[in-house]
Write a protein that holds these residues in place. Structure first.
Motif, PDB file in Angstrom:
ATOM      1  N   ASP A   1      -7.027   9.299  -1.275  1.00 20.00           N
ATOM      2  CA  ASP A   1      -7.321  10.011  -0.028  1.00 20.00           C
ATOM      3  C   ASP A   1      -8.415   9.298   0.749  1.00 20.00           C
ATOM      4  OD1 ASP A   1      -5.516  11.908  -0.765  1.00 20.00           O
ATOM      5  OD2 ASP A   1      -6.981  13.458  -1.221  1.00 20.00           O
TER       6      ASP A   1
ATOM      7  N   GLU B   1       7.764   1.871  -3.074  1.00 20.57           N
ATOM      8  CA  GLU B   1       7.469   1.723  -4.500  1.00 20.57           C
ATOM      9  C   GLU B   1       8.683   1.190  -5.257  1.00 20.57           C
ATOM     10  OE1 GLU B   1       5.601   5.050  -6.375  1.00 20.57           O
ATOM     11  OE2 GLU B   1       3.967   5.081  -4.927  1.00 20.57           O
TER      12      GLU B   1
ATOM     13  N   VAL C   1       0.855  -1.189   0.000  1.00 22.98           N
ATOM     14  CA  VAL C   1       0.000   0.000   0.000  1.00 22.98           C
ATOM     15  C   VAL C   1       0.888   1.236   0.000  1.00 22.98           C
ATOM     16  CG1 VAL C   1      -1.807   1.253   1.205  1.00 22.98           C
ATOM     17  CG2 VAL C   1      -1.821  -1.245   1.203  1.00 22.98           C
ATOM     18  N   THR C   2       0.718   2.060  -1.027  1.00 23.95           N
ATOM     19  CA  THR C   2       1.531   3.248  -1.180  1.00 23.95           C
ATOM     20  C   THR C   2       0.654   4.494  -1.105  1.00 23.95           C
ATOM     21  OG1 THR C   2       3.283   4.258  -2.514  1.00 23.95           O
ATOM     22  CG2 THR C   2       1.458   3.215  -3.702  1.00 23.95           C
ATOM     23  N   SER C   3       1.203   5.614  -1.509  1.00 27.57           N
ATOM     24  CA  SER C   3       0.512   6.892  -1.376  1.00 27.57           C
ATOM     25  C   SER C   3       1.053   7.862  -2.412  1.00 27.57           C
ATOM     26  CB  SER C   3       0.775   7.443   0.034  1.00 27.57           C
ATOM     27  OG  SER C   3       0.418   8.803   0.126  1.00 27.57           O
ATOM     28  N   ASP C   4       0.239   8.856  -2.757  1.00 28.89           N
ATOM     29  CA  ASP C   4       0.759   9.887  -3.650  1.00 28.89           C
ATOM     30  C   ASP C   4       1.856  10.696  -2.967  1.00 28.89           C
ATOM     31  OD1 ASP C   4      -0.982  11.267  -1.930  1.00 28.89           O
ATOM     32  OD2 ASP C   4      -1.637  12.647  -3.493  1.00 28.89           O
TER      33      ASP C   4
ATOM     34  N   LYS D   1       7.345   5.796   1.534  1.00 31.26           N
ATOM     35  CA  LYS D   1       6.452   5.296   0.473  1.00 31.26           C
ATOM     36  C   LYS D   1       7.186   5.245  -0.863  1.00 31.26           C
ATOM     37  CE  LYS D   1       2.741   4.432   2.827  1.00 31.26           C
ATOM     38  NZ  LYS D   1       2.199   3.066   2.935  1.00 31.26           N
TER      39      LYS D   1
ATOM     40  N   ASP E   1      -2.140   2.530  -4.572  1.00 27.18           N
ATOM     41  CA  ASP E   1      -2.471   3.760  -3.846  1.00 27.18           C
ATOM     42  C   ASP E   1      -3.990   3.840  -3.747  1.00 27.18           C
ATOM     43  OD1 ASP E   1      -2.997   6.302  -2.921  1.00 27.18           O
ATOM     44  OD2 ASP E   1      -1.900   7.343  -4.496  1.00 27.18           O
TER      45      ASP E   1
END
Length: 79
Positions: free
Chosen positions: A49, A27, A4-7, A23, A46
């Motif tokens: 939000d 990646e 699980v990543t994020s911007d 993060k 991702d």
């Protein structure tokens, strides 16, 4: 494998240096693991939000009630 990543891995957010860099590293690790082990299915996802305490603390005073709760964004795969 699903990571699980994020911007925040690619967008600079003030005060999120440790989170964003971890993060970004996740990646890269996901990409390298996929390249080194083509027999595995390796993904970085991702979920976008979400309405979490961390998100609210990152944007104090901002109304984030329009963001989905985590349990609405990520399906239950437990069973």
């Amino acid at each position: 494998m699903i990571n699980v990543t994020s911007d925040a891995a690619v967008e600079p957010y003030s005060g999120w240096g440790g989170y964003g860099s971890s993060k970004a590293a996740l990646e890269q690790l996901t990409a390298v693991l996929g390249a080194e082990h083509p027999d595995l299915r390796v993904y970085a996802v991702d979920p976008g939000d979400m309405r979490t305490r961390m998100h609210q603390e990152a944007f104090p005073g901002q109304d984030i009630s329009d963001r989905p709760l985590p349990e609405q964004s990520v399906p239950d795969c437990s069973g």
